[in-house]
Design an enzyme around this catalytic site. Sequence first.
Site, PDB file in Angstrom:
ATOM      1  N   LYS A   1     -53.218  37.136  -6.381  1.00 45.05           N
ATOM      2  CA  LYS A   1     -53.605  36.773  -7.744  1.00 45.05           C
ATOM      3  C   LYS A   1     -54.744  37.666  -8.236  1.00 45.05           C
ATOM      4  CE  LYS A   1     -56.387  33.424  -8.581  1.00 45.05           C
ATOM      5  NZ  LYS A   1     -57.030  32.091  -8.645  1.00 45.05           N
TER       6      LYS A   1
ATOM      7  N   ASP B   1     -52.295  31.765 -11.739  1.00 43.88           N
ATOM      8  CA  ASP B   1     -53.256  30.768 -11.290  1.00 43.88           C
ATOM      9  C   ASP B   1     -52.714  29.381 -11.639  1.00 43.88           C
ATOM     10  OD1 ASP B   1     -53.574  30.535 -14.016  1.00 43.88           O
ATOM     11  OD2 ASP B   1     -55.753  30.801 -14.004  1.00 43.88           O
TER      12      ASP B   1
END
Length: 216
Positions: free
Chosen positions: A121, A139
């Site tokens: 991420k 996320d």
Amino acid sequence: MTKQQRYQFVIDYFTIHAPDAATELLYDNPFQLLVSVILSAQCTDKRVNITTPAIFKKYPTAEYLASATFDEVFPLIRSISYPNNKTKHLIGMAAMLVEKFGGMVPMTVDELMLLPGVGRKTANVITSVIDHQPNMAVDTHVFRVSARLGLTTNAKTPFAAEKQLIKYFPESHIFTAHHWLILHGRYICTARSPKCTICGLNPVCKYYKNNIKHKI
């Protein structure tokens, strides 16, 4: 409505209502953004932005941070979630930047993921924000919003959601779409009590159709 039509509606909406969507983290260069994104894990951008000026002033480059001790860095990020681990990650990240990358932040996902504290991420955030690479950071906000809107289907993991989003968003929109979904999830499509009555995406939202529309 086809998947392509759903995506096009979302793109058209945000192009009008959030054309300049961008990260809310404050930074001046790739190194500062990397520090900020590492600190932002399970922490608000607002808290990170309050904390980072002192870090950036004392440690303006990877070389400075790499030479810092735990006891020097920890007090600066004490108010951030998981300060013990993040202190170790920041110092280790800076040390690897110096040793392996000449103090510069690399711009590939694979290289970034070698750094302590950097997962997929974070690597996607850095490459998309700094270099506008077509990488989608997923996320909790992106994961939730994309599922509610029906942009993803039965995606059980962030990586599964990422692959679906990359498949259907045009490449030129991917780095902006990341911010569209995050900000929408942060301020409108919240985890609890989403603000469906003021959301312009209701016409294509599966969550609205299944949970809200019939109650109105």
